[in-house]
Design a protein around this motif. Structure first.
Motif, mmCIF file in Angstrom:
data_model
loop_
_atom_site.group_PDB
_atom_site.id
_atom_site.type_symbol
_atom_site.label_atom_id
_atom_site.label_comp_id
_atom_site.label_asym_id
_atom_site.label_seq_id
_atom_site.Cartn_x
_atom_site.Cartn_y
_atom_site.Cartn_z
ATOM 1 N N PHE A 1 -4.580 -10.024 5.468
ATOM 2 C CA PHE A 1 -5.145 -9.410 4.260
ATOM 3 C C PHE A 1 -6.536 -8.860 4.477
ATOM 4 O O PHE A 1 -7.418 -9.536 5.005
ATOM 5 C CB PHE A 1 -5.182 -10.446 3.127
ATOM 6 C CG PHE A 1 -5.777 -9.887 1.861
ATOM 7 C CD1 PHE A 1 -5.075 -8.940 1.129
ATOM 8 C CD2 PHE A 1 -7.024 -10.283 1.422
ATOM 9 C CE1 PHE A 1 -5.624 -8.393 -0.032
ATOM 10 C CE2 PHE A 1 -7.576 -9.759 0.259
ATOM 11 C CZ PHE A 1 -6.867 -8.811 -0.471
ATOM 12 N N HIS A 2 -6.721 -7.629 4.051
ATOM 13 C CA HIS A 2 -8.058 -7.097 3.842
ATOM 14 C C HIS A 2 -7.986 -6.112 2.682
ATOM 15 O O HIS A 2 -7.102 -5.255 2.673
ATOM 16 C CB HIS A 2 -8.621 -6.410 5.088
ATOM 17 C CG HIS A 2 -10.108 -6.226 4.972
ATOM 18 N ND1 HIS A 2 -10.676 -5.316 4.106
ATOM 19 C CD2 HIS A 2 -11.132 -6.875 5.566
ATOM 20 C CE1 HIS A 2 -11.995 -5.405 4.176
ATOM 21 N NE2 HIS A 2 -12.297 -6.343 5.053
ATOM 22 N N PRO A 3 -8.884 -6.250 1.696
ATOM 23 C CA PRO A 3 -8.764 -5.396 0.509
ATOM 24 C C PRO A 3 -8.886 -3.906 0.821
ATOM 25 O O PRO A 3 -8.369 -3.083 0.063
ATOM 26 C CB PRO A 3 -9.913 -5.863 -0.403
ATOM 27 C CG PRO A 3 -10.836 -6.635 0.480
ATOM 28 C CD PRO A 3 -10.000 -7.202 1.584
ATOM 29 N N ASP B 1 -5.054 9.354 5.953
ATOM 30 C CA ASP B 1 -5.966 8.949 4.885
ATOM 31 C C ASP B 1 -7.309 8.532 5.472
ATOM 32 O O ASP B 1 -7.679 7.359 5.480
ATOM 33 C CB ASP B 1 -5.342 7.802 4.075
ATOM 34 C CG ASP B 1 -6.133 7.494 2.803
ATOM 35 O OD1 ASP B 1 -7.131 8.205 2.520
ATOM 36 O OD2 ASP B 1 -5.750 6.545 2.102
ATOM 37 N N GLN B 2 -8.040 9.536 5.925
ATOM 38 C CA GLN B 2 -9.264 9.279 6.693
ATOM 39 C C GLN B 2 -10.356 8.609 5.873
ATOM 40 O O GLN B 2 -11.141 7.834 6.401
ATOM 41 C CB GLN B 2 -9.800 10.603 7.241
ATOM 42 C CG GLN B 2 -8.769 11.401 8.023
ATOM 43 C CD GLN B 2 -8.914 11.249 9.513
ATOM 44 O OE1 GLN B 2 -10.021 11.079 10.009
ATOM 45 N NE2 GLN B 2 -7.815 11.296 10.243
ATOM 46 N N ILE C 1 0.870 -1.178 0.000
ATOM 47 C CA ILE C 1 0.000 0.000 0.000
ATOM 48 C C ILE C 1 0.902 1.221 0.000
ATOM 49 O O ILE C 1 1.644 1.460 0.954
ATOM 50 C CB ILE C 1 -0.912 0.011 1.247
ATOM 51 C CG1 ILE C 1 -1.712 -1.290 1.314
ATOM 52 C CG2 ILE C 1 -1.836 1.227 1.222
ATOM 53 C CD1 ILE C 1 -2.429 -1.495 2.633
ATOM 54 N N HIS C 2 0.838 2.013 -1.063
ATOM 55 C CA HIS C 2 1.723 3.172 -1.178
ATOM 56 C C HIS C 2 1.369 4.232 -0.143
ATOM 57 O O HIS C 2 2.239 4.794 0.524
ATOM 58 C CB HIS C 2 1.654 3.739 -2.604
ATOM 59 C CG HIS C 2 2.560 4.898 -2.830
ATOM 60 N ND1 HIS C 2 2.267 6.170 -2.380
ATOM 61 C CD2 HIS C 2 3.760 4.993 -3.449
ATOM 62 C CE1 HIS C 2 3.258 6.994 -2.715
ATOM 63 N NE2 HIS C 2 4.173 6.299 -3.369
ATOM 64 N N ALA D 1 -6.592 3.364 -0.091
ATOM 65 C CA ALA D 1 -6.706 1.989 0.422
ATOM 66 C C ALA D 1 -6.166 0.991 -0.610
ATOM 67 O O ALA D 1 -6.161 1.273 -1.812
ATOM 68 C CB ALA D 1 -8.167 1.673 0.722
ATOM 69 N N PHE D 2 -5.749 -0.155 -0.136
ATOM 70 C CA PHE D 2 -5.157 -1.183 -1.012
ATOM 71 C C PHE D 2 -5.945 -1.374 -2.302
ATOM 72 O O PHE D 2 -5.424 -1.211 -3.403
ATOM 73 C CB PHE D 2 -5.036 -2.497 -0.242
ATOM 74 C CG PHE D 2 -4.451 -3.613 -1.054
ATOM 75 C CD1 PHE D 2 -3.100 -3.635 -1.346
ATOM 76 C CD2 PHE D 2 -5.247 -4.649 -1.530
ATOM 77 C CE1 PHE D 2 -2.541 -4.669 -2.100
ATOM 78 C CE2 PHE D 2 -4.698 -5.690 -2.274
ATOM 79 C CZ PHE D 2 -3.346 -5.697 -2.558
#
Ligand code: AMP
Ligand code: MG
Length: 486
Positions: free
Chosen positions: A270-272, A280-281, A243-244, A286-287
């Motif tokens: 893992f969670h997408p 990053d509210q 995740i950048h 997100a991934f």
């Protein structure tokens, strides 16, 4: 003044409005934390000189190497979607460009080297933590063979940095194919500087995508090259659970390298929808949102170079649209290729997408560790897999489907394992390990960082002495938030 290499500074030859020329600001008591000798060698730098006191002075910004023409680049960008007409290198100085026989032309830049005309309210500095993180993660990324800027060195400055607390200052020497960003183009577009924009586009083509020169639509081809590079890059991130965290347009490299390691993280369980960045509210970065954001960023790039894409506005929009529309399928194909390899598949079947998504869903439901799950599937067998899936409801039927699919591959078991082990790393720079190395670094002990860098440099190899570094964090070790850390 020491001689490290022959510099050939093409960016410094561009018009003056592209940058501010200035040297880095000297620091009081520089000490070497880490030098990347392998990279220095690949770059064709004089390693002995680099390791000398004179080399340290260059890496700290106290002296300039012969031929260096320091400058801070101008750029703009959208940060979390908000337009900022002027950003620029607020704490970085491009020392110059070297041409490596092995790697080709590379920028050498100091990050954390003092205030510049682009610093706005900032102090132009970086503290030790983010410098260590960028060193460790960018080098791990390179070892995973994912396009990235590199870390040549980290030094401490001996000076205090004021953040929420007082922290030790540090400087990273970053190496990049180029530091051109989507935001660099936006800078000129926003100023309606048509000449500047064309000069920049021609420069990008000459430097990064010279094949475009032979085309009758060179700028369309430039856009296509950038779109393809981003599609590939983000697909690769998705394949390692990266995740950048700050995919702002000023952090999108035209060269397609991962750049600006801020609040980034490799996922454990893992969670997408995983987000790490504390700022990053809304989960913009997100991934699972990364491909969509990459597309959005590319639209901004197309917009910036629109005037170069056609004689009329209508023509230009049509060209831009046709290229931008290729992103989805390019990304999708790259993603399928990445995950097929991770699952040991060399051939393509229509149902592969469902197969991949089925596993990701099972992993989500069980909070399975991203890296360890794929590695267990590769070779370590069902026993290791069992530790990731206490509940077998989803994974058992999935395993049956996967085994049937493998049976249709007609590949020897040993070859399949080799393919999977080469595509499923055992060692990734897990956040809790990085945090530990920073804690130790703050106490003056860089041995943890040394150990991590060494282990992550061979991510696919079994390293019995580093077995603990492959483990997922224990609940009490888990890090859920990362900070921008400027
Ligand atoms: P980043 O979040 O690192 O991508 O930085 C975004 C912008 O803020 C860039 O223009 C940076 O140069 C600038 N910036 C970040 N930290 C500092 C700092 N400590 N001093 C000056 N400028 C900074
Ligand atoms: Mg940035």
């Amino acid at each position: 003044m020491i001689n490290l290499a022959t510099f050939d500074n093409t960016y410094a030859r561009l018009p003056e409005r592209f940058y501010a020329k200035l040297p880095p600001t000297a620091v009081s008591d520089p000490k070497l934390i880490k030098l990347n000798e392998t990279l220095a060698d690949e770059l064709g730098l004089d390693v002995a000189q680099l390791m000398s006191q004179g080399g340290l002075e260059v890496l700290a910004g106290n002296d300039l190497a012969e031929g260096s023409e320091p400058l801070s680049m101008a750029y703009a960008g959208q940060q979390f979607g908000n337009w900022v007409p002027q950003l620029g290198d607020g704490r970085a100085v491009l020392l110059g460009e070297v041409i490596s026989p092995k790697l080709g032309r590379r920028d050498i830049q100091l990050k954390g080297s003092g205030p510049t005309p682009f610093s706005r309210m900032g102090d132009g500095r970086a503290w030790l933590g983010p410098v260590m993180r960028e060193y460790i993660v960018s080098e791990a990324m390179a070892a995973l063979d994912i396009p990235t800027t590199r870390a040549l060195a980290a030094v401490s400055t001996g000076e205090d940095i004021v953040r929420e607390e007082i922290l030790p200052g540090a400087i990273l020497t970053r190496v990049a194919k180029s530091h051109l960003r989507v935001g660099t183009f936006q800078y000129f577009a926003a100023r309606r500087d048509a000449d500047g924009l064309k000069t920049l586009a021609d420069y990008a083509i000459e430097r990064l995508y010279p094949d475009c020169k032979n085309s009758d639509q060179p700028y369309k081809d430039l856009l296509q090259s950038v779109v393809s590079a981003q599609a590939y890059l983000v697909a690769r991130w998705m394949g390692v659970g990266f995740i950048h965290g700050v995919m702002n347009t000023d952090n999108v490299s035209i060269a397609g390298e991962t750049i600006d390691y801020g609040p980034c993280a490799f996922m454990d369980d893992f969670h997408p929808d995983r987000v790490f960045s504390s700022i990053d509210q809304t989960g913009r970065y997100a991934f699972s949102n990364q491909p969509r954001i990459a597309h959005w960023n590319l639209v901004q790039f197309a917009q910036a170079i629109l005037s170069l894409l056609g004689e009329t506005q209508e023509d230009a929009v049509a060209v831009a649209q046709s290229v931008i529309d290729s992103f989805s399928s390019l990304y999708h194909e790259a993603w399928l290729t990445v995950f097929r390899s991770k699952l040991g598949l060399k051939t393509a079947e229509e149902s592969d997408e469902d197969l991949i998504n089925g596993l990701l869903k099972a992993m989500t439901n069980e909070g399975a560790d991203f890296t360890l799950t794929f590695r267990a599937l590769s070779s370590d067998g069902e026993k290791k897999l069992a530790t990731q899936f206490q509940n077998r409801t989803d994974i058992d039927p999935w395993l049956e489907v996967w085994k049937d699919r493998l049976a249709r591959e007609d590949v020897e078991e040993t070859k399949r394992i080799a393919l999977m082990e080469a595509n499923n790393p055992l060692f990734i720079p897990r956040t809790h390990l990085i945090e530990q190395s920073i804690k130790d670094g703050l106490a003056g002990d860089f041995s943890t960082m040394e150990r991590l860098v060494a282990a992550f440099s061979k991510p696919f190899e079994k390293q019995p002495e580093n077995a603990d570094l492959a483990n997922a964090p224990k609940p009490e070790e888990q890090v859920r938030y990362t900070f921008c850390g400027t």
